[in-house]
Design a protein around this motif. Structure first.
Motif, PDB file in Angstrom:
ATOM      1  N   UNK A 437      -5.446  -6.874  -1.778  1.00 27.38           N
ATOM      2  CA  UNK A 437      -4.379  -5.897  -2.030  1.00 27.38           C
ATOM      3  C   UNK A 437      -3.055  -6.404  -1.635  1.00 27.38           C
ATOM      4  N   UNK A 438      -1.980  -6.267  -2.248  1.00 25.24           N
ATOM      5  CA  UNK A 438      -0.715  -6.504  -1.756  1.00 25.24           C
ATOM      6  C   UNK A 438      -0.254  -5.676  -0.533  1.00 25.24           C
ATOM      7  N   UNK A 439       0.986  -6.266   0.333  1.00 30.74           N
ATOM      8  CA  UNK A 439       1.295  -5.782   1.291  1.00 30.74           C
ATOM      9  C   UNK A 439       1.881  -4.392   0.947  1.00 30.74           C
ATOM     10  N   UNK A 440       2.823  -4.130  -0.136  1.00 31.14           N
ATOM     11  CA  UNK A 440       3.157  -2.943  -0.566  1.00 31.14           C
ATOM     12  C   UNK A 440       2.245  -1.910  -0.791  1.00 31.14           C
ATOM     13  N   UNK A 441       1.011  -2.504  -1.361  1.00 28.07           N
ATOM     14  CA  UNK A 441      -0.029  -1.656  -1.677  1.00 28.07           C
ATOM     15  C   UNK A 441      -0.752  -0.948  -0.043  1.00 28.07           C
ATOM     16  N   UNK A 442      -1.002  -1.703   0.931  1.00 27.85           N
ATOM     17  CA  UNK A 442      -1.178  -1.059   2.157  1.00 27.85           C
ATOM     18  C   UNK A 442      -0.238  -0.217   2.891  1.00 27.85           C
ATOM     19  N   UNK A 443       0.877  -0.710   2.731  1.00 25.47           N
ATOM     20  CA  UNK A 443       2.107   0.423   3.370  1.00 25.47           C
ATOM     21  C   UNK A 443       1.837   1.566   2.580  1.00 25.47           C
ATOM     22  N   UNK A 444       1.785   1.682   1.427  1.00 28.62           N
ATOM     23  CA  UNK A 444       1.768   2.967   0.727  1.00 28.62           C
ATOM     24  C   UNK A 444       0.469   3.778   0.965  1.00 28.62           C
ATOM     25  N   UNK A 445      -0.691   3.114   1.390  1.00 31.85           N
ATOM     26  CA  UNK A 445      -1.741   3.738   1.812  1.00 31.85           C
ATOM     27  C   UNK A 445      -1.598   4.343   3.347  1.00 31.85           C
ATOM     28  N   UNK A 446      -0.811   3.729   4.147  1.00 35.48           N
ATOM     29  CA  UNK A 446      -0.687   4.275   5.299  1.00 35.48           C
ATOM     30  C   UNK A 446       0.063   5.416   5.255  1.00 35.48           C
TER      31      UNK A 446
END
Length: 528
Positions: A437-446
């Motif tokens: 998963x890309x970084x921006x995807x993790x940030x969206x989940x958080x």
């Protein structure tokens, strides 16, 4: 002695009354017998027969006549009447009058009426009609109906309403457009309940279409409603155009309600005459009838493989294009798309001007040729055939078929290799290329998780406050809390006394729930 004389006088009076009744009986008996015999003859006289009962003996041309043929009998069979002296019958139906006669103890039906509706534009003579009644044939007598011409000025001034149907041609060829004009004429001063209702005339043997909208204009002392129709004969022969029919609703001044307002209208049907049109076949075969030109445009003759080439065709001229369809293109290894044709028709004076436009799209991965097309048009004036020609086009597709195939094969090979490595779980390359998963995807989940927690917390606080605001303490619970603070204020002491009284069964005591809650919360907040 007096009593005896009275008895004698009473006896003489009674005897005199009897004599009077006898005399009346003798005098009236012949009349009663005659009346009874006449009544019996009237009731039981049953003479089968048939007669014509026209509504009017003189009518205005275009007005509808309802002809009645009345038959007396139990079993009546009328002939099928399609025309009356060359005038088409618009409608026919039977009506049975529910009157019965006893003949030799058998109940028989008296009258059956055949009602024929037609609209003559000239004098007509009703011929003898043969009607079968109870197994025997009976004939009507001839009858003549006088018709006043509706196009005469004096008749027009005296006639309140009528309907015309005319065509611009009485002789035509197959495919040649004919313009039919329907006019509904109303004299000023009519008290109409609503505007005239009319239906599409009978156009059997023709393609028909209404042109434009209806027009309403004034001519002299009359209001004219005009409707135009486009007719295209489909085959040769003699045809009847029409009749056209309409209904006029006129307010009846003799039918008023209790307030003097007109509540009912007389609905009067009217009909036009039929127009005879002779249609012949063309001397030369053609796709169109009229004078037309063809225009076309192509967006490009060079295109990338898989991209569309667009061709637009437009045919325009005098004549009808309503039932025309441009031939489709069938080209090997070429996908052809086409849109529905757009057809318009307008009247330029008395001439029909039409346009036909259609678009095509061609898609291929190799060079191809759009073939030529030729459309024939028959000119009714010169009686010659001209040709509308679409030239052929050579389309150059950039990127040959071999290159396109090789590219598609390379793509398939790469896909197959990738699928093979994914199936092999021990392949280190596959493990190293495992998707992440890309970084921006993790940030969206958080962010989504944080917002969810915050929303739940806010919802919990709101629910708690709502429960606290709407919660009322039970009286037993409130008594336990307030009892320890009885001496602190008179309000608490009074409330405690009321709670005790109600607890002991005194139903006359009223306790304000809101006041009780305020007192309890004062001491509960101190404890907290």
């Amino acid at each position: 002695m007096i009593i005896t004389n009275q008895k004698k006088m009473m006896a003489m009076q009674i005897h005199g009354n009897k004599m009077i009744w006898k005399l009346l009986f003798l005098v009236l008996t012949p009349f009663l017998v005659l009346y009874a015999s006449e009544s019996e003859i009237q009731v039981f006289s049953y003479v089968p027969g048939v007669e014509i009962i026209p509504l009017d003996t003189e009518i205005v041309a275009g007005n509808i006549v309802r002809l009645k043929i009345r038959a007396r009998g139990d079993r009546v069979a009328f002939p099928n009447i399609d025309e009356i002296d060359g005038v088409q019958v618009l409608e026919q139906y039977e009506r049975v009058t529910n009157k019965y006669h006893y003949i030799n103890g058998v109940l028989n039906r008296e009258k059956t009426t055949l009602i024929l509706t037609f609209a003559p534009h000239r004098d007509v003579t009703l011929p003898p009609y043969s009607v079968e009644i109870d197994g025997k044939i009976y004939k009507t007598k001839p009858y003549t109906i006088k018709v006043i011409a509706a196009n005469a000025q004096n008749a027009e001034d005296g006639n309140k309403f009528f309907i015309y149907l005319e065509t611009d041609k009485k002789f035509s060829i197959v495919g040649e457009p004919i313009i039919a004009t329907l006019d509904i004429s109303l004299k000023f001063g009519l008290n109409l309940l609503e505007k005239p209702k009319y239906g599409k005339p009978l156009f059997k043997g023709f393609f028909s279409k209404m042109i434009g909208d209806e027009k309403v204009y004034t001519k002299g002392n009359r209001q004219i409603t005009e409707v135009k129709y486009l007719l295209i004969p489909q085959s040769e022969g003699n045809f009847n155009v029409g009749p056209a029919r309409a209904k006029i609703s006129i307010l009846n001044k003799h039918k008023l309600d209790m307030f003097g307002r007109v509540t009912k209208a007389d609905v009067i049907p009217i009909a036009s005459r039929r127009v005879k049109v002779e249609v012949v076949s063309k001397t030369k075969e053609s796709d169109l009838v009229g004078n037309f030109v063809l225009k076309n445009s192509l967006d490009s003759t060079k295109v990338q493989a898989g991209k569309p080439v667009k061709l637009t065709i437009k045919i325009e001229g005098d004549g009808s294009l309503e039932d025309f369809e441009f031939p489709d293109f069938e080209i090997d290894n070429v996908t052809v798309y086409n849109e529905d044709a757009v057809i318009t028709a307008d009247l330029n004076g008395t001439t029909l001007h039409s346009t036909y436009s259609k678009r095509f799209a061609f898609i291929s991965n190799r060079n191809f040729i759009i073939p030529a097309r030729s459309i024939s048009a028959y000119d009714t004036k010169s009686k010659t055939v001209s040709y509308l020609k679409l030239p052929s086009y050579d389309i150059d597709v950039k990127g040959s078929q071999a290159i396109a195939i090789r590219k598609s094969q390379d793509k398939l090979i790469r896909i197959d290799n990738k699928q093979k490595s994914m199936l092999d779980s021990e392949d280190e390359e596959y493990l190293s290329e495992a998707p992440s998963l890309p970084y921006d995807h993790w940030l969206t989940m958080v962010l989504v998780f944080t917002l969810g927690v915050l929303l739940i917390s806010i919802l919990y606080v709101v629910i708690s406050l709502y429960r606290k605001m709407t919660y009322f303490y039970r009286e037993s619970e409130a008594l336990k809390i307030l009892y320890a603070h009885t001496s602190e204020s008179k309000e608490v002491e009074s409330m405690v006394k009321k709670l005790y009284a109600k607890k002991n069964g005194d139903k006359t005591v009223y306790i304000d729930k809101k006041a009780l809650k305020l007192l309890v919360e004062c001491f509960v907040s101190k404890l907290d």
